[in-house]
Design an enzyme around this catalytic site. Structure first.
Site, PDB file in Angstrom:
ATOM      1  N   SER A 147      34.096  31.981  39.502  1.00 34.10           N
ATOM      2  CA  SER A 147      35.264  33.220  38.595  1.00 34.10           C
ATOM      3  C   SER A 147      34.736  34.558  39.009  1.00 34.10           C
ATOM      4  O   SER A 147      35.084  35.970  37.986  1.00 34.10           O
ATOM      5  CB  SER A 147      36.509  33.265  37.977  1.00 34.10           C
ATOM      6  OG  SER A 147      36.962  31.535  38.546  1.00 34.10           O
ATOM      7  N   LEU A 148      33.665  34.973  39.523  1.00 29.57           N
ATOM      8  CA  LEU A 148      32.356  36.493  38.819  1.00 29.57           C
ATOM      9  C   LEU A 148      34.535  37.499  39.922  1.00 29.57           C
ATOM     10  O   LEU A 148      34.203  38.411  39.722  1.00 29.57           O
ATOM     11  CB  LEU A 148      31.687  36.506  40.050  1.00 29.57           C
ATOM     12  CG  LEU A 148      31.015  35.509  39.353  1.00 29.57           C
ATOM     13  CD1 LEU A 148      29.825  35.834  39.506  1.00 29.57           C
ATOM     14  CD2 LEU A 148      30.282  36.213  37.721  1.00 29.57           C
TER      15      LEU A 148
END
Length: 210
Positions: free
Chosen positions: A100-101
C-alpha cells in the site's frame, strides 16, 4: 532504555544527526544535524518515543524509521526486532515486504497542496469531486439513508470516509463489484471513471464514525 540513552548521548556530544548508536554507519546519504535542513531535533525525538511505545505495547514486532531532507539523512531509529522468534535486530539493511505505498505517497502530495492553501482538511470532497455530493450510507438492515455529514478530505486521509475495497462479501463490497469497482477496476477503468462511480455508491458507514 539503553537505546534511548545511546541516542541522547550521541546527540549531546556530537550535535549531529539523530542516529541510533547501535546502527552501523552504512547509509546511502550524507548525514546532517536536523536543524541544518530546517527540522527540529526535539520534535524528531518524539518519533522515537512513539515507535518504542508501539513495539512496547505489543502492537508491532518492530519499526524502523529514517528521515531525510534536502538529500541528507537526519534521523534513523529502530524499535523492536526484525524477527520475533530469533530476536534479530531491525536495521537499515533488513529486507521488508512493502504494501500500500500509494497511501503515504498520495498523503504526502496532499499535504504539499494543503501547505499551498489549495484545500482545507475539513473541506467537503464534493467541492472537487462532484459525484461525492449527497452521499448515502448502506445500513446493516439493507436500508440506504442519507449520510449524516459530507465526506471531507480529513476523512479520506484517515480512512474514515466509509469507502471500501470491493473485495469482500459485504453488501457495500457487492455494490462495488456490480458497478465494476472491485479489485480489478484499475484494469478496465480510468481513474476519473473509477472515482466518479464510487462517489455515487453507498458508503459502508457514516463518514467519521469508524
Amino acid at each position: 532504555g539503553p537505546r534511548r540513552r545511546h541516542l541522547i548521548r550521541r546527540r549531546r556530544h556530537l550535535q549531529g544527526p539523530l542516529i541510533d548508536a547501535d546502527l552501523d554507519g552504512t547509509w546511502p546519504l550524507p548525514l546532517a544535524q536536523p536543524e541544518a535542513v530546517g527540522l527540529s531535533t526535539q520534535r524528531l525525538s518524539e518519533i522515537s518515543r512513539w515507535s518504542d511505545g508501539w513495539v512496547g505495547s505489543g502492537k508491532l514486532p518492530g519499526l524502523f524509521t529514517a528521515i531525510a531532507r534536502r538529500g541528507k539523512l537526519v534521523y534513523a531509529h529502530s524499535s523492536g526486532s526484525a524477527d520475533v522468534a530469533s530476536g534479530s535486530p531491525l536495521t537499515q539493511h533488513t529486507l521488508v515486504r512493502l504494501y500500500s505505498l500509494t497511501k503515504p505517497l498520495v498523503s504526502v502530495c496532499a499535504m504539499v497542496l494543503y501547505e499551498k492553501g489549495l484545500f482545507q482538511l475539513d473541506e467537503p470532497v464534493s467541492h472537487h469531486l462532484p459525484s461525492f455530493a449527497n452521499a448515502r450510507v448502506l445500513l446493516a438492515s439493507g436500508e440506504i439513508v442519507p449520510a449524516e455529514r459530507e465526506v471531507t478530505v480529513h476523512h479520506l486521509l484517515t480512512h474514515t470516509a466509509g469507502l471500501t475495497y470491493g473485495d469482500s462479501d459485504t453488501a457495500v463490497d457487492e455494490a462495488y463489484k456490480a458497478a465494476g469497482c472491485g479489485w480489478d477496476a484499475p484494469y478496465h477503468l480510468s481513474l476519473s471513471d473509477f472515482v466518479d462511480r464510487i462517489g455515487r455508491l453507498p458508503l459502508a458507514f457514516h463518514p467519521g464514525e469508524s
